[in-house]
Design a protein around this motif. Structure first.
Motif, PDB file in Angstrom:
ATOM      1  N   ASP A 138       8.212   2.397   4.356  1.00  0.00           N
ATOM      2  CA  ASP A 138       8.100   3.644   3.600  1.00  0.00           C
ATOM      3  C   ASP A 138       9.492   4.261   3.481  1.00  0.00           C
ATOM      4  O   ASP A 138      10.058   4.703   4.479  1.00  0.00           O
ATOM      5  CB  ASP A 138       7.142   4.589   4.333  1.00  0.00           C
ATOM      6  N   GLU A 139      10.031   4.298   2.254  1.00  0.00           N
ATOM      7  CA  GLU A 139      11.410   4.785   2.085  1.00  0.00           C
ATOM      8  C   GLU A 139      11.536   6.277   2.367  1.00  0.00           C
ATOM      9  O   GLU A 139      12.645   6.779   2.547  1.00  0.00           O
ATOM     10  CB  GLU A 139      11.917   4.472   0.671  1.00  0.00           C
ATOM     11  N   ARG A 140      10.384   6.979   2.397  1.00  0.00           N
ATOM     12  CA  ARG A 140      10.461   8.410   2.707  1.00  0.00           C
ATOM     13  C   ARG A 140      10.862   8.616   4.159  1.00  0.00           C
ATOM     14  O   ARG A 140      11.442   9.623   4.529  1.00  0.00           O
ATOM     15  CB  ARG A 140       9.112   9.079   2.426  1.00  0.00           C
ATOM     16  N   ALA A 145       5.191   1.193   7.391  1.00  0.00           N
ATOM     17  CA  ALA A 145       4.250   2.199   6.902  1.00  0.00           C
ATOM     18  C   ALA A 145       2.891   2.153   7.568  1.00  0.00           C
ATOM     19  O   ALA A 145       2.413   3.137   8.099  1.00  0.00           O
ATOM     20  CB  ALA A 145       4.087   2.064   5.407  1.00  0.00           C
ATOM     21  N   HIS A 146       2.235   1.042   7.546  1.00  0.00           N
ATOM     22  CA  HIS A 146       0.919   0.986   8.171  1.00  0.00           C
ATOM     23  C   HIS A 146       0.757  -0.421   8.699  1.00  0.00           C
ATOM     24  O   HIS A 146       1.014  -1.391   8.006  1.00  0.00           O
ATOM     25  CB  HIS A 146      -0.211   1.396   7.229  1.00  0.00           C
ATOM     26  N   HIS A 223      11.909  -4.885  -7.763  1.00  0.00           N
ATOM     27  CA  HIS A 223      11.202  -3.626  -7.997  1.00  0.00           C
ATOM     28  C   HIS A 223      10.815  -2.997  -6.667  1.00  0.00           C
ATOM     29  O   HIS A 223      10.165  -3.624  -5.847  1.00  0.00           O
ATOM     30  CB  HIS A 223       9.956  -3.879  -8.844  1.00  0.00           C
ATOM     31  N   GLY A 225       9.513   0.401  -6.462  1.00  0.00           N
ATOM     32  CA  GLY A 225       8.467   1.419  -6.585  1.00  0.00           C
ATOM     33  C   GLY A 225       8.936   2.791  -6.149  1.00  0.00           C
ATOM     34  O   GLY A 225      10.114   3.015  -5.887  1.00  0.00           O
ATOM     35  N   HIS A 226       7.979   3.693  -6.095  1.00  0.00           N
ATOM     36  CA  HIS A 226       8.290   5.096  -5.844  1.00  0.00           C
ATOM     37  C   HIS A 226       8.691   5.339  -4.393  1.00  0.00           C
ATOM     38  O   HIS A 226       9.670   6.007  -4.117  1.00  0.00           O
ATOM     39  CB  HIS A 226       7.057   5.927  -6.220  1.00  0.00           C
ATOM     40  N   ILE A 227       7.958   4.773  -3.429  1.00  0.00           N
ATOM     41  CA  ILE A 227       8.279   5.023  -2.019  1.00  0.00           C
ATOM     42  C   ILE A 227       8.658   3.725  -1.305  1.00  0.00           C
ATOM     43  O   ILE A 227       8.624   3.657  -0.084  1.00  0.00           O
ATOM     44  CB  ILE A 227       7.112   5.717  -1.281  1.00  0.00           C
ATOM     45  N   ILE A 229       7.088   0.903  -1.372  1.00  0.00           N
ATOM     46  CA  ILE A 229       5.945   0.050  -1.030  1.00  0.00           C
ATOM     47  C   ILE A 229       5.410  -0.580  -2.306  1.00  0.00           C
ATOM     48  O   ILE A 229       4.844   0.099  -3.153  1.00  0.00           O
ATOM     49  CB  ILE A 229       4.847   0.858  -0.307  1.00  0.00           C
ATOM     50  N   THR A 230       5.599  -1.892  -2.431  1.00  0.00           N
ATOM     51  CA  THR A 230       5.128  -2.613  -3.614  1.00  0.00           C
ATOM     52  C   THR A 230       4.571  -3.963  -3.173  1.00  0.00           C
ATOM     53  O   THR A 230       4.745  -4.367  -2.024  1.00  0.00           O
ATOM     54  CB  THR A 230       6.287  -2.881  -4.597  1.00  0.00           C
ATOM     55  N   GLY A 231       3.939  -4.664  -4.090  1.00  0.00           N
ATOM     56  CA  GLY A 231       3.488  -6.025  -3.826  1.00  0.00           C
ATOM     57  C   GLY A 231       2.415  -6.146  -2.758  1.00  0.00           C
ATOM     58  O   GLY A 231       2.254  -7.202  -2.152  1.00  0.00           O
ATOM     59  N   GLU A 232       1.647  -5.061  -2.542  1.00  0.00           N
ATOM     60  CA  GLU A 232       0.621  -5.096  -1.502  1.00  0.00           C
ATOM     61  C   GLU A 232      -0.625  -5.848  -1.996  1.00  0.00           C
ATOM     62  O   GLU A 232      -1.749  -5.330  -1.984  1.00  0.00           O
ATOM     63  CB  GLU A 232       0.249  -3.666  -1.087  1.00  0.00           C
ATOM     64  N   CYS A 247      -6.581  -2.109   6.826  1.00  0.00           N
ATOM     65  CA  CYS A 247      -5.865  -1.084   6.052  1.00  0.00           C
ATOM     66  C   CYS A 247      -6.745   0.132   5.800  1.00  0.00           C
ATOM     67  O   CYS A 247      -6.271   1.160   5.346  1.00  0.00           O
ATOM     68  CB  CYS A 247      -5.366  -1.648   4.719  1.00  0.00           C
TER      69      CYS A 247
END
Lengths: 393, 393
Positions: A138-140, A145-146, A223, A225-227, A229-232, A247
């Motif tokens: 999580d870039e924030r 992240a989880h 890519h 993404g916004h935070i 987290i991508t490609g999940e 999850c």
């Protein structure tokens, strides 16, 4: 030719001939000359099943290099690589399930020291260290992240930890993202004319292991993404009332197609000893019907989700990686059938699916590529790569 | 302030105050001065339900403008717009289902002539013409790829046809891609701090009409994929043995959630007169239980597919558009529930879903934006847009 070796890494004489346009005889003479002057080294290898001579630039004392560390749920890989794409050394070790961050980071540090001794490398020549993690970051917060794959690692300020422990500048990245970078930097996929006109490669790297995640290179860029987290992919739903997933959702792809699920399915009723990925691969290649069905169903489910990915992104190339690589076409064929069934015909017809040719090194190589890219002004996206075999020693 | 009006288009005095940092009184005085000199024009509008003064740059003779044409399955829209984002004129007409390309292009040409007369515009001032098409365009051929929505148009060399017929430089683009561009250029979404650091907006525009398609802006760029076909959400499978789809697949999202499907579901057994989208919107807002259930089921299915999209791309914003816009929260709420159910919780929590505020003009505005962008050196991606209401007259 030295330039071709620097740009593309160790190459066979045949590849050098194709890449430079020089005749085989000229390449052979040049190699002999450079060999006598100590500029290149050669070793015997096989290419397309035939004996070939692999040529690489000689390493000189003081040449700098990057370190790539791939942390998996069950393995740890440390690798050193030069800007000329030459692999200087590599160590791999299994990890116990549920390993703790502190232990694993200490282990990586030891393995790096061993590698430096073994390959006669100087720690002072390390440019930087890339680390791949099998979880979304999580870039924030800069934290995992989880904890679908590494629940014990959730919430750690990982980059700080690693930088302190290794005493090196460290960049942490999702492992599937690194795999995608490696496939562009090291892989055999090049870039099509259409892509060259419209911005660059469109490649999806899918890591199929204890979890399933993807790295997306679109228009030549990773890519994020916004935070971040991508490609999940592993948490795309495929069955409405399927198993509950860690999850918090239900019927996710991971609950029907991950390596963990495949291994669980090999023990109906939890009877018998716990099978390993090696058992799965051996039994599948031996033609065991139940194992083949397990692999086929996983492939069809992965292909179904990738059908949606292809409809959405229009990639030219989907590369499968992770510990399933030795399954080869046994898995790829059913993924292709799944994709064809669950995507628009025009999209299915324009999308290639292959198994990674990087032999499980994609994540660690991508970690090196990212460090080397940041240290240079070059893009990690080569224009129109020639086909280059992966060299390792 | 003139610069703010040029960059962001017609704005309320309150927006100008926020955007420029000037006090409300100063803005009011400046507007009065510029009005007396003929530099700006004002009109009364409403903003957040309150009366407000909308300020726009005055058009001068010889000011150039772009033309945007939005070709739908059942409508045709022609719109003219200046580089200062001022809409000079607009015409909309219904189209018969199964309209032929030749007739529709002739109709668009007539509508453009009418618009020029009505708004007192000179054809010589047209910069160029963007045209949106509800179908994927195969960049390998420049033709509409497969005729899910406009089967009569498949295989046409559309750009050539339109250029000849309209006598203008024409750029043809998938309508959902244009919608995504418009939401970035005209919409109220701006860019977050994280996105600003990592390359730009992450926005998905979903057009829900006779078909369902998406335009993807990722890292501030429109994603075009390998052959120009992306965002084919309507053909992501949601039900294994569902209805056969015109695309050749089965159980596609379009077969359960498009406007056509919703209208079909309003006539059980094909009895009674054929309902229209206006009937659907009226009955839903009147609280008709069957209609609400149809809208809810469509929303849940769309949300399910968007859950996969969010897992894959990590967008910050998903904007819904098309003829369903007047359904408002009746549709958005169920899309949100579907997404929450079918995506990772961390992803669902970081993804906003809203209805487009562009009132059905997104595609035509995006067509203008693309022409204006190509004519200028600017990116169509504004950095950190202030909130700007859409002006029209």
């Amino acid at each position: 030719m030295v330039r071709a070796l620097r740009d593309h890494g160790p190459s066979t004489q045949a590849d050098l001939s194709r890449g430079t346009g020089l005749s085989a005889a000229t390449v052979s003479n040049l190699v002999r000359l450079l060999l006598s002057e100590g500029v290149v080294e050669t070793e015997t290898t096989t290419s397309s099943g035939r004996r070939a001579v692999l040529v690489s630039l000689s390493r000189r004392a003081g040449d700098r290099f990057a370190v790539g560390i791939d942390i998996g749920r069950r393995h740890l890989r440390v690798l050193a690589c030069t800007p000329a794409r030459q692999i200087l050394g590599e160590r791999v070790r299994p990890l116990p399930v549920g390993h703790l961050a502190e232990d694993t980071i200490a282990c990586a540090s030891t393995m790096l020291d061993e590698l430096l001794v073994e390959a006669d490398l100087d720690r002072a020549d390390i440019i930087g260290c890339g680390v791949g993690i099998p979880g979304p970051i999580d870039e924030r917060t800069g934290q995992i992240a989880h904890g679908v794959i590494l629940p014990e690692w959730v919430g750690l300020p990982l980059e700080d930890h690693l930088t302190t422990q290794l005493g090196l500048p460290v960049h942490v990245e999702n492992d599937a993202n690194l795999g995608a970078i490696a496939e562009i930097w090291w892989g055999e996929h090049g870039v099509s004319d259409l892509e060259e006109r419209s911005g660059g490669e469109n490649l999806v790297f899918v890591k199929i292991g204890s979890g399933i995640g993807a790295g997306l290179v679109m228009g030549g860029r990773l890519h994020r993404g916004h935070i971040g987290i991508t490609g999940e992919l592993g948490h795309v739903g495929v069955t409405e009332y399927g198993p509950v997933c860690r999850c918090g959702s239900r019927g996710c792809l991971e609950t029907v197609a991950s390596v963990s699920t495949m291994l669980d399915l090999m023990r109906p009723g939890d009877a018998g000893p716990e099978p390993t990925i090696d058992d799965l691969i051996r039994l599948a290649h031996a033609g065991d019907p139940a194992t083949l069905r397990i692999v086929e169903d996983a492939g069809l489910a992965i292909g179904r989700v990738l059908g949606g990915v292809a409809n959405l992104l229009g990639p030219r190339m989907i590369v499968l990686g992770g510990p399933v690589i030795p399954l080869g076409d046994l898995l790829v064929d059913s993924v292709k059938r799944g994709l064809a069934r669950w995507s628009s015909p025009v999209v299915a017809g324009a999308t290639d699916i292959v198994m990674s040719s990087l032999d499980g090194r994609a994540e660690a190589l991508g970690a090196c590529a990212q460090v080397l890219h940041e240290a240079s002004d070059e893009s990690w996206t080569p224009r129109r790569a020639t086909r280059v075999p992966v060299a390792h020693r």
